[in-house]
Design an enzyme around this catalytic site. Structure first.
Site, PDB file in Angstrom:
ATOM      1  CG  HIS B  59      -1.944   1.070   1.217  1.00  0.00           C
ATOM      2  ND1 HIS B  59      -3.051   1.050   0.398  1.00  0.00           N
ATOM      3  CD2 HIS B  59      -2.023   2.210   1.927  1.00  0.00           C
ATOM      4  CE1 HIS B  59      -3.771   2.120   0.617  1.00  0.00           C
ATOM      5  NE2 HIS B  59      -3.170   2.858   1.535  1.00  0.00           N
ATOM      6  CE1 TYR B  62       1.581   4.168  -3.535  1.00  0.00           C
ATOM      7  CE2 TYR B  62       0.501   3.488  -5.555  1.00  0.00           C
ATOM      8  CZ  TYR B  62       0.499   4.224  -4.394  1.00  0.00           C
ATOM      9  OH  TYR B  62      -0.568   5.002  -4.079  1.00  0.00           O
ATOM     10  CB  SER B 104      -8.600   2.265  -3.389  1.00  0.00           C
ATOM     11  OG  SER B 104      -7.365   2.006  -2.758  1.00  0.00           O
ATOM     12  CG  HIS B 105     -10.584   3.968   2.589  1.00  0.00           C
ATOM     13  ND1 HIS B 105     -11.192   4.294   3.766  1.00  0.00           N
ATOM     14  CD2 HIS B 105      -9.262   3.937   2.863  1.00  0.00           C
ATOM     15  CE1 HIS B 105     -10.278   4.461   4.707  1.00  0.00           C
ATOM     16  NE2 HIS B 105      -9.098   4.261   4.187  1.00  0.00           N
ATOM     17  CD  GLN B 254      -8.509   3.969   8.856  1.00  0.00           C
ATOM     18  OE1 GLN B 254      -9.500   3.388   8.452  1.00  0.00           O
ATOM     19  NE2 GLN B 254      -7.453   4.152   8.114  1.00  0.00           N
ATOM     20  CG  ASP B 282      -2.826  13.512   4.388  1.00  0.00           C
ATOM     21  OD1 ASP B 282      -1.883  13.500   3.585  1.00  0.00           O
ATOM     22  OD2 ASP B 282      -3.687  12.626   4.440  1.00  0.00           O
ATOM     23  CG  ASP B 529      -4.079   6.251 -12.184  1.00  0.00           C
ATOM     24  OD1 ASP B 529      -3.826   6.001 -10.997  1.00  0.00           O
ATOM     25  OD2 ASP B 529      -3.187   6.384 -13.025  1.00  0.00           O
TER      26      ASP B 529
END
Lengths: 262, 804
Positions: B59, B62, B104-105, B254, B282, B529
């Site tokens: 994640h 990459y 994505s999540h 979370q 962040d 993307d």
């Protein structure tokens, strides 16, 4: 400059979770005779304001009942005093919820019957033009304005409703294309399709639809919300004219450091 | 936590010792363990190991995709920031730029759909305002399993709660959710996709980059307190397949607090605008670990992080937990000591914590301290730069077909779809309302085509007062305040097409997103993307990934839309079943004059209807093939990118010159469904407003459409090259077949000649007129169907009732 040509001064209350404050600010700015200023929720007073707007949003997150915390905020004491002196107070969506929680308007707003957030254009019917917020509308006018809320289901006990009817306090209803307040046209299950009500003094008004998102040509919202702001501006100007050179800010209003934190 | 016997040293109660077994437990391989030992010059401490395990997870690192992603074009005259920052940034003129990214999540949403989707929205919003941009738009690209029927209650639950979570976060925070897409396919049943996109506006001279600088400057953590939520989210959830332990993974999701994020946006934008901070980053996946190591490595400096100074929700957290917690709504900033009081003043006004937790050093080390004692020290750049790269040997999957299907085929004995030998595989419906008409209604009611009003009405798509085109159009359009400009957004990807041919499917996804933007009059500028794929350790999956990236890259080059940001999501498999390859394309378009836009709704009785584009309607991979025949097979047609570009230019020109009264892309369901959507859309009162059959004045406009006889050859007549003449003379495929580069436009007859001069060789056909309240299509003199638009609308809006 004469009192009649001085701009009508709107104060927009900003809670940390307000999110329609800038929309309301810009909506006011589309009227040549009006100016807007932000009032920070931690402020304890304001002056030089002709009309207060409590805009939409999620005041303090509203994870509890909407507006249940906001009613205790410092600015609300000032708003209560302003309203008590006859100042115009408009609550839109979350602002309506806060005014109801604060006891400045009758009734309460509970969860939509569909149990989901609803963002949709609705047809409204102006039930009375005898308010400072709808005087520029024609009786029976049917503005089409967006609603967007989770808790817009207006409710009040039968005695309160009867009293409100007797006093002509029901200002807006949700109606269908034919102008009838049907269940299908009611987006949230509000009792008697009520979309907006005023207090007995008629100077405090709450509505669930968002007139500030319907003031500009070329945007999806159309311009049907203009009549609300137009009415308020006309009312302030007429009041000034009636008071001669007395302008808007009379001495009885609470005087304290003004906000405008943003 | 306190009962760990194996490794405690130094400060009492703190886990420091780490072993190879710990590394494997945290998802690292033995090779990776040896490599990190080499970088560290010995065995790592436990906090160091925890950091490596996250930063070297798929994640964050990459590792399988980096070598392939280099294929994307990433620069162009308008690109101010390409991949590598929190978001890409594109110059739109008038001193303004758009920052955008999609992420994505998926796995968190599969475990806990409401919070998973909500925090997906929250995370991507932080990526945008970290760049100094005010978020102005959210989009969502969603995929679930089939949702109809008793057996699919779980999918309905996921869909409803994902939509609820997106609304919960986006509505509260005051960012309009203006567009998106949702598809339902069995392949996503075990692994839904939730891709959230956000875009923001920033002055070109106020773009902020996440780079630590200034030795001696302070590291300030702003926002929510840190808890144990989301510990290991990046490695446990995002970098593994799902199996029966799904429920156990719930603590790795979370919980979102949009109210705090709203305050965070206002406070951070105030800090950035007033230049009170040097830089900002962040805290997303891997929390403090990734944000601090990225800031250090980008700035070629070191950071000392005093983990004990981080404000906690749970008092007994250990340093490694603090470093990898994924608690939401937190930002890391670098502040000059002289500015600290100003920073704290702003944060206090917004009721946010702002805590000095460290300082910038010249050591180039990310050092973790605990009550003054060092518990970890990692070379920041080597952590980032020397993360492993893995290239799986790719293998072309056996299922892929080389040829299109023969619609006249009869089932063989071994037909996998269960037809008895000798029966026609694709029996054509008869002409008439009971045959082809019923097939049209069936398609309009199909979940992938039916109205998504049920979902988008749960989103505030109007807040901020910029929305010009609401959801339900080809693309959302926003104005840019105080300028004549408009910006448009679309997301697209047909996963079924990518499954049948990842190269062609990915080319088509980019082309379709651009086409949707062109239909509203916007010039496509750039792509973000979200590449959703299965397990990259499997050769066949890796092959589809390589092919899809190649396809996207080709289309992005041809259409001059560089990739400026994005995200790769692998391991979208459950119990060994992979999703369709789903490279979601999010695209930005620009309108020089926002008042000159178009939508898909029929406007005026008597308008001429033109079909623009090639004659390539195919059964293969179409919604019609899936819905009506229950099959997914064949080879989808390829998009001709040169023709696509000319087609889009012509449509944009037609919109900008005010010649076109509507424009609509032909996508799922082919020409017939596209016509039906234009007719259904006409029912909305006031043009741009939402269609609400309960309250809107019924004023539907239909059409009379005439197509030449379908034949196996070309039906082209003079000027009419686009008229569909489907394979093997099949009228059903002419109506419902799908192919790229096709757009329906309407215009007044008096504007026809002017528009035709814009076509630049693009095939076109005059196929009929807007008229009446029925949609009627005749092919070769035989009426295919003649249906009241009201009936089409009922089918199109029928999904919510069927689900409840």
């Amino acid at each position: 400059m004469s009192a009649a040509t001085e701009p009508v001064r709107f104060g927009l209350v900003v809670f940390p979770g307000s999110n329609c404050d800038t929309d309301a600010f810009q909506a006011v700015a589309t009227f040549p005779g009006a100016t807007a200023r932000y009032l920070w929720h931690k402020d304890t007073g304001f002056d030089d304001i002709d009309a207060v707007i409590l805009p939409g949003g999620f005041s303090y997150g509203d994870y509890l009942r909407c507006g249940a915390i906001a009613r205790f905020s410092p600015i609300m004491d000032a708003v209560r005093g302003f309203a008590g002196d006859g100042g115009l107070v408009l609550g839109i969506c979350n602002g309506f919820q806060i005014l109801a929680e604060a006891g400045l308007l009758p009734g309460a707003l509970i969860r939509n019957t569909c149990l989901t957030f609803v963002c949709r254009y609705v047809n409204l019917r102006v039930e009375t033009t005898a308010t400072p917020f709808t005087s520029a509308c024609t009786p029976g006018e049917r503005p089409r304005i967006v609603v967007k809320h989770n808790e817009g289901n207006y409710t009040a006990d039968p005695e309160t409703l009867a009293r409100m009817k007797a006093n002509d306090q029901i200002v807006l209803r949700y109606v269908d294309a034919a102008g009838e307040p049907t269940d299908a046209a009611n987006p949230n299950g509000a009792v008697e399709s009520i979309a907006g009500v005023c207090n007995e003094g008629r100077n405090v008004f709450g509505m669930m639809p968002h007139p500030e998102n319907s003031v500009e040509d070329g945007l999806a919202g159309g311009t049907d919300g203009r009549c609300i702001f137009r009415s308020m501006i006309d009312h302030v100007l007429a009041a000034r004219a009636a008071h001669g050179a007395g302008a808007g800010g009379d001495a009885s209003r609470p005087a304290a450091a003004a906000g405008g934190a943003r | 936590m306190s009962a760990d016997q194996s490794g405690r040293a130094g400060t009492p109660g703190i886990r420091l010792h780490a072993t190879l077994a710990d590394a494997v437990k945290l998802g690292l391989t033995e090779d990776e363990w040896h490599k990190l030992c080499e970088i560290q010059g010995g065995e790592p401490t436990y906090p160091e190991l925890a950091i490596y395990s996250l930063m070297w997870s798929e994640h964050c690192s990459y590792k399988h995709s980096r070598p392939i992603l280099g294929r994307f074009p990433t620069s162009g005259p308008r690109i101010l920031q390409g991949p590598g920052e929190n978001a890409g940034v594109i110059d739109i003129g008038e001193g303004w730029a758009v920052a955008m990214k999609v992420e994505s999540h998926n796995h968190p949403s599969a475990v806990e759909p409401f919070q998973g989707a909500a925090t997906g929205v929250g995370g991507i919003i932080r990526d945008i305002f970290t760049m100094g941009a005010r978020p102005i738009a959210s989009l969502d690209s969603l995929r679930f399993g089939e949702i109809e029927g008793e057996e699919n209650a779980r999918q309905r639950y996921l869909f409803e709660h994902v939509v609820g979570g997106i609304g919960f976060y986006g509505n509260c925070i005051g960012i309009p959710t203006i567009a998106g897409e949702v598809y339902f396919e069995d392949s996503y049943a075990g692994n839904c996709l939730v891709n959230a996109m956000c875009a923001g506006l920033v002055r070109t001279d106020k773009i902020v980059r996440a780079k630590a600088a200034g030795i001696g400057n302070l590291v300030v953590l702003i926002g929510a307190k840190t808890g144990r939520d989301g510990i290991g989210g990046a490695s446990v959830l995002a970098s593994q397949e799902f199996d029966e332990t799904l429920e156990e993974k719930r603590p790795s999701v979370q919980v979102g607090d949009p109210f705090t994020e709203k305050k965070l946006i206002e406070a951070c934008l105030e800090l950035l605008d007033g230049k009170l901070v040097v830089s900002m980053q962040d805290l997303g996946a891997a929390g403090l670990t990734s944000s601090s190591s990225e800031m250090a490595s980008k700035g070629f400096v070191g950071l000392d992080i005093h983990a004990d100074r981080v404000p906690l929700r749970e008092a007994d957290m250990e340093p490694w937990e603090i470093m990898i917690s994924e608690s939401q709504e937190r930002m890391l900033s670098i502040v000059e000591p002289a500015r600290l009081d100003d920073v704290i003043e702003v944060c206090t006004r917004w009721d946010l914590d702002a805590t000095v937790i460290g300082e910038v050093t010249d050591t180039k080390l990310l050092r973790i301290l605990w009550h003054g004692e060092q518990v970890g020290a990692i070379p920041a750049r080597r952590l980032a730069d020397e993360s492993p790269v893995i290239r799986t040997p790719s293998v072309k999957p056996a299922y892929l077909a080389d040829e299109p299907v023969d619609p006249e085929a009869v089932a063989a004995g071994d037909d996998t779809f269960g037809l008895p030998a000798g029966t026609p595989v694709y029996p054509a419906p008869a002409a008439g309302d009971e045959g082809l008409g019923a097939a049209l209604l069936e398609l309009l009611a199909a979940p992938n085509i039916a109205s998504k009003r049920w979902a988008y009405e749960q989103y505030d798509y109007i807040v901020q007062a910029n929305t010009v085109q609401i959801p339900g159009s080809d693309a959302a359009v926003l104005r840019v305040k105080d300028t004549p400009l408009g910006i448009a957004f679309a997301t697209d990807c047909n996963g079924r097409h990518c499954y049948l041919d990842p190269l062609r499917g990915a080319r088509a996804a980019v082309a379709e997103a651009a086409r949707n933007l062109s239909c509203v009059g916007a010039l496509p500028l750039a792509v973000t993307d979200c590449l959703n794929f299965g397990n990259p350790e499997k050769g066949e999956m890796y092959w589809t990934f390589e092919q899809a990236v190649e396809g996207m890259a080709q289309a992005c080059e041809a259409l001059e839309t560089p990739v400026v940001s994005g995200n790769v999501s692998f391991y979208n498999e459950s119990f060994g079943n992979a999703i369709y390859p789903t490279p979601v394309v999010g695209m930005l378009g620009l309108l020089d004059d926002v008042s000159l836009t178009a939508d898909h709704r029929f406007k005026d009785e008597g308008d001429v209807i033109l079909l623009l584009g090639p004659d390539t309607a195919a059964l293969d991979g179409s919604e019609y093939q899936k819905v009506h025949f229950g099959r997914v097979e064949g080879r989808i047609p390829d998009v001709d990118l040169d023709l696509e570009k000319r087609l889009q230019a012509a449509v944009r020109d037609g919109v900008r010159r005010g010649l076109l009264t509507s424009a609509h892309d032909c996508a799922e369901g082919g020409l017939a469904v596209a016509l039906a959507e234009c007719a259904i859309g006409s029912g909305a009162t006031g043009g741009l407003r939402t269609d609400d059959p309960d309250t809107a004045v019924p004023r539907f406009l239909g059409a009379e459409v005439e197509l030449p006889a379908a034949s196996s050859g070309s039906a082209a007549t003079e000027g009419d090259a686009a008229a569909p003449s489907a394979a093997a003379g099949r009228t059903d495929i002419a109506l419902f077949g799908e192919g790229p580069s096709r757009v329906i436009v309407t215009l007044a007859e008096t504007d026809l000649d002017a528009f035709l001069t814009l076509l630049d060789g693009v095939p076109w056909a005059n196929i009929g007129r807007v008229t009446g309240e029925r949609l009627a299509v005749t092919i070769g003199g035989i009426e295919a169907f003649r249906l009241p638009v009201r009936r089409l609308c009922e089918a199109y809006e029928s999904l919510p009732q069927r689900l409840h």
